[in-house]
Motif scaffolding. Structure first.
Motif, mmCIF file in Angstrom:
data_model
loop_
_atom_site.group_PDB
_atom_site.id
_atom_site.type_symbol
_atom_site.label_atom_id
_atom_site.label_comp_id
_atom_site.label_asym_id
_atom_site.label_seq_id
_atom_site.Cartn_x
_atom_site.Cartn_y
_atom_site.Cartn_z
ATOM 1 N N LYS A 129 0.802 -1.215 0.000
ATOM 2 C CA LYS A 129 0.000 0.000 0.000
ATOM 3 C C LYS A 129 0.838 1.269 0.000
ATOM 4 O O LYS A 129 0.448 2.280 -0.590
ATOM 5 C CB LYS A 129 -0.939 0.020 1.208
ATOM 6 N N ASP A 130 2.015 1.251 0.652
ATOM 7 C CA ASP A 130 2.781 2.477 0.843
ATOM 8 C C ASP A 130 4.135 2.467 0.156
ATOM 9 O O ASP A 130 4.797 3.497 0.097
ATOM 10 C CB ASP A 130 3.009 2.732 2.343
ATOM 11 N N GLY A 131 4.581 1.317 -0.320
ATOM 12 C CA GLY A 131 5.933 1.206 -0.836
ATOM 13 C C GLY A 131 6.182 2.002 -2.104
ATOM 14 O O GLY A 131 5.237 2.387 -2.802
ATOM 15 N N PRO A 132 7.455 2.260 -2.406
ATOM 16 C CA PRO A 132 8.648 1.873 -1.648
ATOM 17 C C PRO A 132 8.792 2.716 -0.371
ATOM 18 O O PRO A 132 8.571 3.928 -0.398
ATOM 19 C CB PRO A 132 9.804 2.167 -2.610
ATOM 20 N N VAL A 133 9.173 2.068 0.729
ATOM 21 C CA VAL A 133 9.357 2.753 2.003
ATOM 22 C C VAL A 133 10.615 2.235 2.681
ATOM 23 O O VAL A 133 11.149 1.188 2.317
ATOM 24 C CB VAL A 133 8.144 2.557 2.945
ATOM 25 N N THR A 134 11.083 2.983 3.679
ATOM 26 C CA THR A 134 12.295 2.612 4.392
ATOM 27 C C THR A 134 11.988 1.630 5.528
ATOM 28 O O THR A 134 10.838 1.492 5.955
ATOM 29 C CB THR A 134 12.971 3.847 4.992
ATOM 30 N N HIS A 171 16.976 2.294 -4.356
ATOM 31 C CA HIS A 171 17.695 3.413 -3.749
ATOM 32 C C HIS A 171 17.117 4.723 -4.249
ATOM 33 O O HIS A 171 16.910 4.909 -5.453
ATOM 34 C CB HIS A 171 19.184 3.336 -4.072
ATOM 35 N N ARG A 172 16.872 5.617 -3.326
ATOM 36 C CA ARG A 172 16.342 6.935 -3.658
ATOM 37 C C ARG A 172 17.227 8.001 -3.038
ATOM 38 O O ARG A 172 17.674 7.863 -1.905
ATOM 39 C CB ARG A 172 14.911 7.104 -3.126
ATOM 40 N N ARG A 173 17.448 9.054 -3.797
ATOM 41 C CA ARG A 173 18.217 10.173 -3.270
ATOM 42 C C ARG A 173 17.405 10.910 -2.219
ATOM 43 O O ARG A 173 16.182 11.012 -2.329
ATOM 44 C CB ARG A 173 18.576 11.150 -4.388
ATOM 45 N N PRO A 174 18.058 11.431 -1.180
ATOM 46 C CA PRO A 174 17.325 12.222 -0.187
ATOM 47 C C PRO A 174 16.697 13.445 -0.825
ATOM 48 O O PRO A 174 17.204 13.969 -1.810
ATOM 49 C CB PRO A 174 18.403 12.620 0.835
ATOM 50 N N PRO A 223 22.292 7.505 -0.735
ATOM 51 C CA PRO A 223 20.895 7.265 -1.122
ATOM 52 C C PRO A 223 20.155 6.504 -0.030
ATOM 53 O O PRO A 223 20.706 5.594 0.595
ATOM 54 C CB PRO A 223 21.030 6.415 -2.393
ATOM 55 N N ALA A 224 18.917 6.897 0.204
ATOM 56 C CA ALA A 224 18.098 6.200 1.199
ATOM 57 C C ALA A 224 17.677 4.849 0.641
ATOM 58 O O ALA A 224 17.252 4.752 -0.506
ATOM 59 C CB ALA A 224 16.881 7.042 1.542
ATOM 60 N N LYS A 225 17.800 3.804 1.451
ATOM 61 C CA LYS A 225 17.418 2.458 1.021
ATOM 62 C C LYS A 225 15.927 2.261 1.278
ATOM 63 O O LYS A 225 15.465 2.369 2.404
ATOM 64 C CB LYS A 225 18.236 1.409 1.771
ATOM 65 N N HIS A 226 15.198 1.989 0.214
ATOM 66 C CA HIS A 226 13.767 1.733 0.302
ATOM 67 C C HIS A 226 13.483 0.289 -0.117
ATOM 68 O O HIS A 226 14.281 -0.329 -0.826
ATOM 69 C CB HIS A 226 12.978 2.685 -0.597
ATOM 70 N N PHE A 227 12.332 -0.200 0.295
ATOM 71 C CA PHE A 227 11.940 -1.567 -0.028
ATOM 72 C C PHE A 227 10.580 -1.558 -0.726
ATOM 73 O O PHE A 227 9.725 -0.740 -0.419
ATOM 74 C CB PHE A 227 11.856 -2.422 1.241
ATOM 75 N N ARG A 228 10.419 -2.476 -1.663
ATOM 76 C CA ARG A 228 9.140 -2.640 -2.343
ATOM 77 C C ARG A 228 8.935 -4.120 -2.656
ATOM 78 O O ARG A 228 9.884 -4.913 -2.642
ATOM 79 C CB ARG A 228 9.102 -1.829 -3.632
ATOM 80 N N LEU A 229 7.700 -4.478 -2.951
ATOM 81 C CA LEU A 229 7.401 -5.869 -3.306
ATOM 82 C C LEU A 229 7.861 -6.180 -4.723
ATOM 83 O O LEU A 229 7.807 -5.322 -5.609
ATOM 84 C CB LEU A 229 5.902 -6.137 -3.201
#
Length: 227
Positions: free
Chosen positions: A24-29, A61-64, A72-78
């Motif tokens: 529902k919310d991804g990608p998130v940290t 990976h997403r830039r701040p 880069p901030a590490k995010h997770f997704r399905l």
């Protein structure tokens, strides 16, 4: 005394909650997931490591947002495999049935079926018919009904419009072969909201989310140039 079976069940339930948030919310940290679920950093990392190992989740990976050269901030997704855990039931049967319907009645028969199906799905949503009614409230009701049917839907404000976001599509694999399903969905959205809607992204087309934009202000006509 807590048994090994109870521990495995609890951990499985927690990972299911992690996956639902990613859906529902991804990608998130990892920190976002920990805050939402009340888990320690070590606890959430352990669950994420298992999900990544099982190829249900992947790292992006997403830039701040702030300027700078930070890491880069590490995010997770399905992954697609992770999304499949929430159901693509009877895909082959449904696709075969639509193929047969197309062979018998052409694309219009498929389109009529898809529209009737979606109208039935959203039968509890009353169409917006008065100017003083809120488009956003109707959109929220649409999202609530979609959510109840497994679409993991949310509503967000975006610029001068509202967006309905579907983080899961139970019929994505079928819709990829039969685009009439998505077209019918947009047609029903437009009829209920009394406005033109703009499909921006689709899971069936390979995006991670289905996004429908609903402009709240009309587009200004092109200005004529005075000669």
């Amino acid at each position: 005394m807590v048994t090994d079976k109870e521990t495995r069940t609890t951990e499985g339930d927690t990972r299911r909650q992690v996956m639902l948030l990613l859906l529902k919310d991804g990608p998130v940290t990892a920190s976002y997931l920990g805050e939402r679920l009340g888990l320690s950093a070590a606890g959430i990392r352990r669950h994420l490591d298992i999900l990544v190992e099982e190829e249900l989740t992947e790292v992006v990976h997403r830039r701040p947002h702030s300027a700078g050269r930070g890491r880069p901030a590490k995010h997770f997704r399905l992954t697609d495999r992770g999304r499949a855990q929430f159901g693509h039931a009877y895909d082959a049967l449904a696709s075969d049935a639509l193929d047969a319907l197309r062979a018998a009645g052409g694309a219009e028969a498929v389109r009529s079926f898809a529209k009737a199906r979606f109208e039935k799905l959203l039968a509890d949503v009353k169409p917006l018919v008065r100017d003083d009614e809120s488009v956003k409230e109707v959109a929220k009701k649409l999202a609530e009904v979609l959510d109840e049917h497994g679409y993991a839907a949310t509503v967000n404000s975006a610029g001068n419009g509202v967006q309905i976001c579907q983080h899961h599509c139970p019929v994505a694999h079928v819709a990829a072969e039969h685009p009439e399903l998505c077209e019918a969905e947009q047609e029903v959205f437009s009829a209920l909201l009394g406005k033109h809607v703009q499909p921006l992204a689709s899971i069936a087309d390979g995006h991670g989310i289905c996004t429908t934009n609903i402009p709240l202000t009309p587009v200004s006509p092109d200005r004529k140039t005075n000669l």
